[in-house]
Design an enzyme around this catalytic site. Structure first.
Site, mmCIF file in Angstrom:
data_model
loop_
_atom_site.group_PDB
_atom_site.id
_atom_site.type_symbol
_atom_site.label_atom_id
_atom_site.label_comp_id
_atom_site.label_asym_id
_atom_site.label_seq_id
_atom_site.Cartn_x
_atom_site.Cartn_y
_atom_site.Cartn_z
ATOM 1 N N LYS A 216 2.969 -5.912 -3.155
ATOM 2 C CA LYS A 216 2.900 -4.575 -2.587
ATOM 3 C C LYS A 216 1.628 -3.854 -3.021
ATOM 4 O O LYS A 216 0.995 -3.136 -2.238
ATOM 5 C CB LYS A 216 4.128 -3.760 -2.996
ATOM 6 C CG LYS A 216 5.436 -4.240 -2.386
ATOM 7 C CD LYS A 216 5.441 -4.107 -0.877
ATOM 8 C CE LYS A 216 6.802 -4.424 -0.293
ATOM 9 N NZ LYS A 216 6.817 -4.318 1.189
ATOM 10 N N TYR B 15 6.991 -9.263 -6.532
ATOM 11 C CA TYR B 15 7.229 -8.316 -5.433
ATOM 12 C C TYR B 15 6.310 -7.100 -5.556
ATOM 13 O O TYR B 15 5.622 -6.727 -4.601
ATOM 14 C CB TYR B 15 8.701 -7.877 -5.455
ATOM 15 C CG TYR B 15 9.077 -6.889 -4.374
ATOM 16 C CD1 TYR B 15 9.511 -7.325 -3.132
ATOM 17 C CD2 TYR B 15 9.012 -5.514 -4.606
ATOM 18 C CE1 TYR B 15 9.863 -6.416 -2.139
ATOM 19 C CE2 TYR B 15 9.363 -4.605 -3.627
ATOM 20 C CZ TYR B 15 9.788 -5.066 -2.394
ATOM 21 O OH TYR B 15 10.126 -4.166 -1.416
#
Length: 224
Positions: A131, A127
């Protein structure tokens, strides 16, 4: 004196922050027109609001919609909701990059996007790595004004249950007083505060690249 009201485009208006931001933009005297790119119609009706139903896989077909002053990208999902890492990356990397490139092509002045605390292209956490990768990719687009917001755990009323957020709400009264100084960025933050910060910063109309950690987001949300 130029009193022309600005035009805004918001992508991800049905999300936690996006929904809050949409209401702020519609109530603002700064913006005379607000476009929302959506996959399904939203129930909000307002004379300043224009909804455009789009297929994000063929976003290039709608490039004329990006001829605005400010583009707000509030797209985001979770791996659980997306169903796979590949599907997650499409929503959190491929779509935002398309949005940014179309914004640049049509002459948008500002691009504001929600990333996440811990974003790092070298992270071992998938994750955070995605990003970080999208942040780096956006900088390569060379937008006139790029604002990246890295909120901590987002709090607010969601349609779906998220255990992490519910737990944070329960323990906040115990641990929040301990999060001071450099630890302030780890405090959970209300979605409405993130939305308010995005709006306040957009009004400043500053050129360049900026990154806001969660504590900075909270500070900017309080500006008038």
């Amino acid at each position: 004196m130029n009193t022309e009201k600005r035009k805004a485009l918001i992508v991800g208006a049905t999300g936690l922050v996006g929904n809050e931001l949409l209401h702020i933009l519609l109530q603002s005297n700064t913006y005379g027109n607000v476009k929302a790119l959506v996959r399904k119609p939203i129930s909000i009706k307002h004379p300043k609001l224009t909804q455009r139903l789009v297929d994000f896989d063929t976003l290039e077909k709608y490039e004329e919609e990006f001829a605005v002053h400010d583009v707000f990208c509030c797209l985001g999902t979770t791996i659980k909701k997306a169903g796979s890492q590949e599907a997650f990356k499409k929503v959190d990397f491929e779509y935002p990059l398309k949005v940014a490139k179309l914004a640049k092509k049509k002459g948008a002045k500002q691009f504001l996007i929600i990333s996440a605390m811990g974003a790092n292209s070298q992270s071992r956490i998938f994750y955070n790595r995605v990003k970080g990768i999208i942040e780096e990719a956006l900088k390569q687009v060379q937008l006139p004004s790029l604002h990246i917001f890295r909120p901590s755990l987002l709090l607010g009323k969601r349609n779906e249950f998220r255990l992490g957020e519910r737990f944070a709400e329960m323990v906040s009264p115990i641990f929040l007083p301990l999060l001071i100084g450099n630890l302030r960025k780890y405090k959970p933050i209300q979605a409405k505060d993130v939305a308010q910060a995005m709006y306040q910063i957009a009004k400043q109309n500053c050129k360049g690249e900026f990154v806001y950690e969660s504590s900075q987001i909270l500070n900017n949300s309080k500006e008038i």
